[in-house]
Design a protein around this motif. Structure first.
Motif, mmCIF file in Angstrom:
data_model
loop_
_atom_site.group_PDB
_atom_site.id
_atom_site.type_symbol
_atom_site.label_atom_id
_atom_site.label_comp_id
_atom_site.label_asym_id
_atom_site.label_seq_id
_atom_site.Cartn_x
_atom_site.Cartn_y
_atom_site.Cartn_z
ATOM 1 N N VAL A 1 5.188 -0.797 -1.525
ATOM 2 C CA VAL A 1 3.867 -0.193 -1.298
ATOM 3 C C VAL A 1 3.043 -0.223 -2.598
ATOM 4 O O VAL A 1 1.839 -0.500 -2.582
ATOM 5 C CB VAL A 1 4.010 1.241 -0.736
ATOM 6 N N GLU A 2 3.716 0.009 -3.718
ATOM 7 C CA GLU A 2 3.020 -0.066 -5.026
ATOM 8 C C GLU A 2 2.435 -1.467 -5.238
ATOM 9 O O GLU A 2 1.327 -1.640 -5.740
ATOM 10 C CB GLU A 2 4.000 0.223 -6.178
ATOM 11 N N MET A 3 3.247 -2.446 -4.836
ATOM 12 C CA MET A 3 2.825 -3.833 -4.971
ATOM 13 C C MET A 3 1.552 -4.083 -4.139
ATOM 14 O O MET A 3 0.633 -4.779 -4.577
ATOM 15 C CB MET A 3 3.965 -4.693 -4.441
ATOM 16 N N LEU A 4 1.527 -3.484 -2.956
ATOM 17 C CA LEU A 4 0.355 -3.653 -2.090
ATOM 18 C C LEU A 4 -0.861 -2.944 -2.687
ATOM 19 O O LEU A 4 -1.992 -3.420 -2.562
ATOM 20 C CB LEU A 4 0.651 -3.134 -0.672
ATOM 21 N N ALA A 5 -0.605 -1.813 -3.368
ATOM 22 C CA ALA A 5 -1.717 -1.111 -4.028
ATOM 23 C C ALA A 5 -2.268 -1.975 -5.156
ATOM 24 O O ALA A 5 -3.486 -2.027 -5.382
ATOM 25 C CB ALA A 5 -1.241 0.235 -4.561
ATOM 26 N N ASP A 6 -1.366 -2.687 -5.856
ATOM 27 C CA ASP A 6 -1.829 -3.624 -6.898
ATOM 28 C C ASP A 6 -2.726 -4.695 -6.292
ATOM 29 O O ASP A 6 -3.738 -5.078 -6.876
ATOM 30 C CB ASP A 6 -0.626 -4.319 -7.577
ATOM 31 N N ASP A 7 -2.320 -5.162 -5.127
ATOM 32 C CA ASP A 7 -3.125 -6.195 -4.443
ATOM 33 C C ASP A 7 -4.511 -5.655 -4.098
ATOM 34 O O ASP A 7 -5.509 -6.370 -4.204
ATOM 35 C CB ASP A 7 -2.433 -6.659 -3.151
ATOM 36 N N CYS A 8 -4.554 -4.385 -3.680
ATOM 37 C CA CYS A 8 -5.852 -3.764 -3.361
ATOM 38 C C CYS A 8 -6.738 -3.790 -4.602
ATOM 39 O O CYS A 8 -7.933 -4.103 -4.539
ATOM 40 C CB CYS A 8 -5.683 -2.311 -2.918
ATOM 41 N N GLU A 9 -6.132 -3.462 -5.751
ATOM 42 C CA GLU A 9 -6.894 -3.429 -7.011
ATOM 43 C C GLU A 9 -7.451 -4.814 -7.338
ATOM 44 O O GLU A 9 -8.585 -4.957 -7.790
ATOM 45 C CB GLU A 9 -5.989 -2.933 -8.141
ATOM 46 N N GLU A 10 -6.636 -5.816 -7.077
ATOM 47 C CA GLU A 10 -7.050 -7.197 -7.299
ATOM 48 C C GLU A 10 -8.316 -7.522 -6.486
ATOM 49 O O GLU A 10 -9.220 -8.195 -6.943
ATOM 50 C CB GLU A 10 -5.893 -8.101 -6.850
ATOM 51 N N VAL A 11 -8.358 -6.964 -5.286
ATOM 52 C CA VAL A 11 -9.455 -7.284 -4.362
ATOM 53 C C VAL A 11 -10.715 -6.465 -4.679
ATOM 54 O O VAL A 11 -11.816 -6.999 -4.710
ATOM 55 C CB VAL A 11 -9.018 -7.031 -2.899
ATOM 56 N N CYS A 12 -10.527 -5.157 -4.933
ATOM 57 C CA CYS A 12 -11.717 -4.301 -5.030
ATOM 58 C C CYS A 12 -11.864 -3.613 -6.399
ATOM 59 O O CYS A 12 -12.832 -2.891 -6.618
ATOM 60 C CB CYS A 12 -11.701 -3.251 -3.912
ATOM 61 N N GLY A 13 -10.911 -3.827 -7.287
ATOM 62 C CA GLY A 13 -11.020 -3.241 -8.619
ATOM 63 C C GLY A 13 -10.585 -1.792 -8.682
ATOM 64 O O GLY A 13 -10.638 -1.154 -9.728
ATOM 65 N N ILE A 14 -10.138 -1.247 -7.566
ATOM 66 C CA ILE A 14 -9.687 0.145 -7.552
ATOM 67 C C ILE A 14 -8.251 0.169 -7.048
ATOM 68 O O ILE A 14 -7.940 -0.432 -6.014
ATOM 69 C CB ILE A 14 -10.560 1.004 -6.619
ATOM 70 N N ARG A 15 -7.403 0.854 -7.796
ATOM 71 C CA ARG A 15 -6.022 0.941 -7.324
ATOM 72 C C ARG A 15 -5.866 2.233 -6.529
ATOM 73 O O ARG A 15 -5.939 3.336 -7.090
ATOM 74 C CB ARG A 15 -5.046 0.936 -8.497
ATOM 75 N N PRO A 16 -5.648 2.116 -5.210
ATOM 76 C CA PRO A 16 -5.545 3.336 -4.409
ATOM 77 C C PRO A 16 -4.275 4.113 -4.728
ATOM 78 O O PRO A 16 -3.275 3.541 -5.177
ATOM 79 C CB PRO A 16 -5.518 2.817 -2.969
ATOM 80 N N LYS A 17 -4.344 5.409 -4.481
ATOM 81 C CA LYS A 17 -3.168 6.270 -4.689
ATOM 82 C C LYS A 17 -2.108 5.894 -3.658
ATOM 83 O O LYS A 17 -2.424 5.456 -2.557
ATOM 84 C CB LYS A 17 -3.543 7.735 -4.456
ATOM 85 N N THR A 18 -0.839 6.113 -4.018
ATOM 86 C CA THR A 18 0.236 5.900 -3.049
ATOM 87 C C THR A 18 1.165 7.125 -3.065
ATOM 88 O O THR A 18 2.300 7.052 -3.522
ATOM 89 C CB THR A 18 1.050 4.635 -3.385
ATOM 90 N N PRO A 19 0.677 8.255 -2.589
ATOM 91 C CA PRO A 19 1.501 9.470 -2.646
ATOM 92 C C PRO A 19 2.699 9.387 -1.690
ATOM 93 O O PRO A 19 2.526 9.067 -0.518
ATOM 94 C CB PRO A 19 0.525 10.565 -2.184
ATOM 95 N N PHE A 20 3.885 9.643 -2.218
ATOM 96 C CA PHE A 20 5.090 9.580 -1.386
ATOM 97 C C PHE A 20 5.859 10.899 -1.442
ATOM 98 O O PHE A 20 6.078 11.447 -2.518
ATOM 99 C CB PHE A 20 6.019 8.450 -1.874
ATOM 100 N N ASN A 21 6.267 11.380 -0.314
ATOM 101 C CA ASN A 21 7.172 12.534 -0.212
ATOM 102 C C ASN A 21 6.651 13.762 -0.949
ATOM 103 O O ASN A 21 7.434 14.543 -1.493
ATOM 104 C CB ASN A 21 8.568 12.180 -0.754
ATOM 105 N N GLU A 22 5.333 13.916 -1.017
ATOM 106 C CA GLU A 22 4.767 15.054 -1.749
ATOM 107 C C GLU A 22 4.545 16.220 -0.790
ATOM 108 O O GLU A 22 3.969 16.044 0.287
ATOM 109 C CB GLU A 22 3.435 14.639 -2.401
ATOM 110 N N LYS A 23 4.987 17.384 -1.228
ATOM 111 C CA LYS A 23 4.833 18.562 -0.375
ATOM 112 C C LYS A 23 3.428 19.151 -0.503
ATOM 113 O O LYS A 23 2.775 18.993 -1.523
ATOM 114 C CB LYS A 23 5.863 19.623 -0.767
#
Lengths: 539, 179
Positions: free
Chosen positions: A223-245
């Motif tokens: 999923v982190e890798m996919l967030a990197d790809d998002c950054e490549e496309v739009c210049g913004i790296r989206p958050k990837t919150p996992f298992n956070e209460k």
């Protein structure tokens, strides 16, 4: 000298009138027409009854010694348990309304793929043991007893049904043939007969939480890798919150969107949308699979795999659950989840409410789960998203209604509202092939496995035929859908029946059109292909 | 009567006989439905077969036909039969059976009108059409296999990409499925 047959003799696959009764025609197991069997070890791990080695192509399926009694008892038990099943067995008047509605029948032209006939395979067994006339007159009134060829026949046709329920739509009595298929599959599991592509994902979901069995840390890394790809496309790296209460929303989607092309681009679309909204949400590695392959095996297995949704919402303290684009996941949620694992944890919100628009999703009051296209359609209706649909101008898009969201939950207008807002060119396929009349992709309910590609091309023909029509008539070059299995099965279908049509989820197109705060100039789409309609992209 | 006039006069009954023959390759319980329902989306097999019959006949007869339309009609029927439960000879034998139907109906008439040579030329065009169908069939079977390979690749696409990063290598290019 031997006499050569004429072309007519060569192609004649049958005599003018069949010599045999339908009951006497044995199923044929040719490679390409049956799924690989589940492995014994997988079945053992899952504590499935009577695990054993077998192969559909073999004469002997190594059934347990008392297989007949097992099946008789299992059928009787289910007739007592499900009143609907007993009703479906009794009530059919063979009007034939369903006969030509099945995509398998239309593609294979095998009469046993008429839904009425597929159900008759089981109904004939019911008559023999559970009706007076059947007991006395047997075959004369369409009754027959169990034998090994009957088991093979049931296997063959229960796995030539995608449980899409198109036939049910036309049944004047409301007989749900999909439920009959589900019961037949359950019965077959009682004697250890299951298929690999269903049982392996069931095992993986059971052990590690997702259908490929990827360990949680690796899942996060992908999923982190996919967030990197998002950054490549739009210049913004989206958050990837996992298992956070403590977040308001738990987001659950099929894991195919994390591993498989082109589903990953839909997942990237979710990440970008949530980031732009500043949504208070978390992903989960425990509930990392929205899809429920258990629902293709037995009701108990479906219940078990579904349980993690509420369990995780409870553990993380989420107030409601947002669900991604999936097919059978929504069928399970809408039809079964309340009974399986409800009521929802007490701490959850009474009515899921959009934190952005304040809209209350009263339809999800009971399950606490909202479909992402309902959520996004609501955002668009309230002008909460800045969109540039011209980025999708190189696409002429149509929409494939995935069977389960369409017929299982009535999700018909929301995906269209979203698509029309993010694409300037939208074309519907012919009326009788869309919305609740939609034709299945031909490979749902666990049939999306490559060894039956030939069968899938047959069963997907009605959908492919409608797609080809709009491709030729309106120049359609893209088909959007809201199901992870569709995203896997429609590309080969389109490649065969309407080459040149690409496939994506709705949220891939949303993210392409989404103007994010502080984004860089978009020159690429989510697939990192140049956007032809933007300066700096290809002409 | 010219050859074309003879062909045109018998188009309907030859096409109907051939369609009947093609539909007879399916089970008897199915044939009635295929024969009677006329809707391109609710009875695609019947529709595709009937459409192909007309195009085949015109091409055989030597009518001035739209090549793209002929190719499309032929392609659709071949595509269909390439994935149904037929052997290659059963799938494509229908084109040779077309020749038999045409011959039994039209050859005596053509002979009577002294058009035998022209008829044989027309019949040879069926061979050309069958050869076109053969190419299409081979391509269709290849696409089925290509689909199998692509599906295996696509199912694990991101997993493979991730696996390549495990030893610390940078992330490779993203999946490049063209939209």
């Amino acid at each position: 000298m031997a006499t050569l047959p004429t072309p007519q003799q060569l192609i004649a696959s049958r005599p003018a009138f069949p010599k045999e009764n339908w009951m006497d025609i044995k199923p044929d197991f040719k490679p390409g027409s049956f799924c690989y069997p589940a492995q014994k070890q997988t079945m053992e791990l899952l504590h499935m009854p009577n695990p054993h080695e077998w192969n559909p192509a073999d004469e002997d399926w190594n059934l347990p010694e008392n297989w007949e009694q097992i099946l008789i008892d299992a059928f009787e038990e289910r007739l007592k348990k499900h009143r609907s099943l007993k009703l479906f067995m009794d009530i059919c008047v063979r009007c034939g309304a369903c006969a030509d509605k099945c995509h398998f029948f239309l593609g294979t032209n095998d009469p046993k793929n008429m839904p009425v006939m597929r159900a008759e395979l089981l109904r004939s067994l019911y008559r023999k043991d559970h009706t007076m006339l059947g007991k006395i007159l047997g075959k004369k009134v369409g009754a027959r007893g169990w034998d090994k060829d009957v088991v093979k026949e049931l296997f063959s046709y229960a796995y030539q049904c995608t449980e899409c329920r198109r036939c049910s739509l036309y049944c004047p009595y409301g007989i749900d043939t999909a439920e009959i298929t589900a019961i037949v599959r359950e019965l077959l599991h009682e004697v250890g007969l299951g298929i690999h592509w269903i049982m392996d994902p069931v095992k993986n979901c059971n052990i590690t939480g997702n259908h490929l069995g990827i360990k949680p840390h690796s899942f996060v890394e992908i999923v982190e890798m996919l967030a990197d790809d998002c950054e490549e496309v739009c210049g913004i790296r989206p958050k990837t919150p996992f298992n956070e209460k403590g977040h308001e929303i738990l987001f659950i989607t099929p894991s195919g969107d994390v591993f498989a092309d082109p589903g990953v681009y839909t997942f990237m679309g979710y990440l970008m949308l949530f980031h732009e909204l500043g949504l208070d949400y978390t992903l989960s590695t425990y509930a990392s699979e929205g899809g429920n392959f258990g629902s293709f095996t037995t009701f108990n297995m479906a219940k078990k795999l579904n349980a993690k949704m509420y369990a995780e919402a409870e553990r993380l303290g989420s107030k409601w659950i947002l669900g991604g684009e999936c097919g059978h996941m929504w069928r399970v949620i809408n039809q079964y989840m309340d009974t399986y694992n409800g009521p929802a944890p007490a701490h959850m919100m009474d009515v899921p409410t959009s934190p952005i628009t304040g809209t209350q999703f009263t339809n999800a009051k009971s399950t606490k789960m909202v479909h992402i296209t309902e959520f996004t359609a609501d955002l668009i209706k309230h002008n909460k998203l800045k969109l540039d649909p011209s980025r999708n101008d190189h696409l002429i898009t149509t929409f494939h209604d995935s069977c389960n969201p369409a017929r299982g939950m009535g999700l018909l207008d929301e995906p269209r509202a979203v698509l029309k807002a993010v694409c300037n060119n939208f074309v519907e396929m012919p009326e009788k092939t869309i919305r609740e009349h939609t034709f299945c992709c031909g490979a749902g309910s666990g049939l999306n496995t490559e060894e039956i590609m030939e069968l899938r091309m047959r069963s997907g023909m009605p959908r492919g035929n409608a797609l080809r029509y709009v491709q030729q008539k309106y120049g359609v070059n893209h088909m959007a859908c809201v199901c992870a299995i569709d995203r896997a099965t429609l590309p080969p279908l389109a490649n065969y029946w309407a080459p040149g049509v690409s496939v994506s989820g709705v949220h891939e197109l949303v993210a392409n059109a989404l103007v994010m705060t502080g984004e860089k100039k978009r020159t690429m789409d989510l697939r990192q292909e140049d956007l032809p309609n933007v300066d700096g992209g290809d002409e | 009567m010219t050859m074309l006039e003879v062909f045109r006069e018998h188009k309907q009954n030859v096409c109907a006989a051939w369609v009947e023959l093609v539909l007879s390759t399916y089970s008897l319980d199915t044939k009635g439905f295929l024969r009677t329902k006329n809707d391109p989306f609710l009875n695609p097999v019947g529709d595709i077969t009937r459409l192909c019959a007309g195009c085949l006949y015109d091409a055989m007869a030597g009518e001035d036909i739209d090549a793209a339309k002929l190719k499309d009609a032929l392609e659709r029927l071949v595509k269909l039969r390439a994935v149904q439960v037929f052997t290659a000879s059963e799938a494509l034998g229908i084109f040779y059976a077309f020749k038999s139907v045409v011959r039994s109906t039209l050859l005596p008439l053509m002979e009577k009108s002294g058009l035998t040579a022209a008829y044989l030329e027309a019949e040879s065009r069926i061979d050309t059409l069958a050869l076109m169908a053969f190419d299409m069939y081979a391509k269709d079977r290849e696409v089925v296999l290509e689909n199998r390979v692509n599906e295996i690749k696509n199912q694990h696409a991101q997993l493979l990409r991730w696996a390549q990063t495990v030893d610390g290598s940078p992330v490779g290019g993203s999946g490049k499925t063209k939209l």
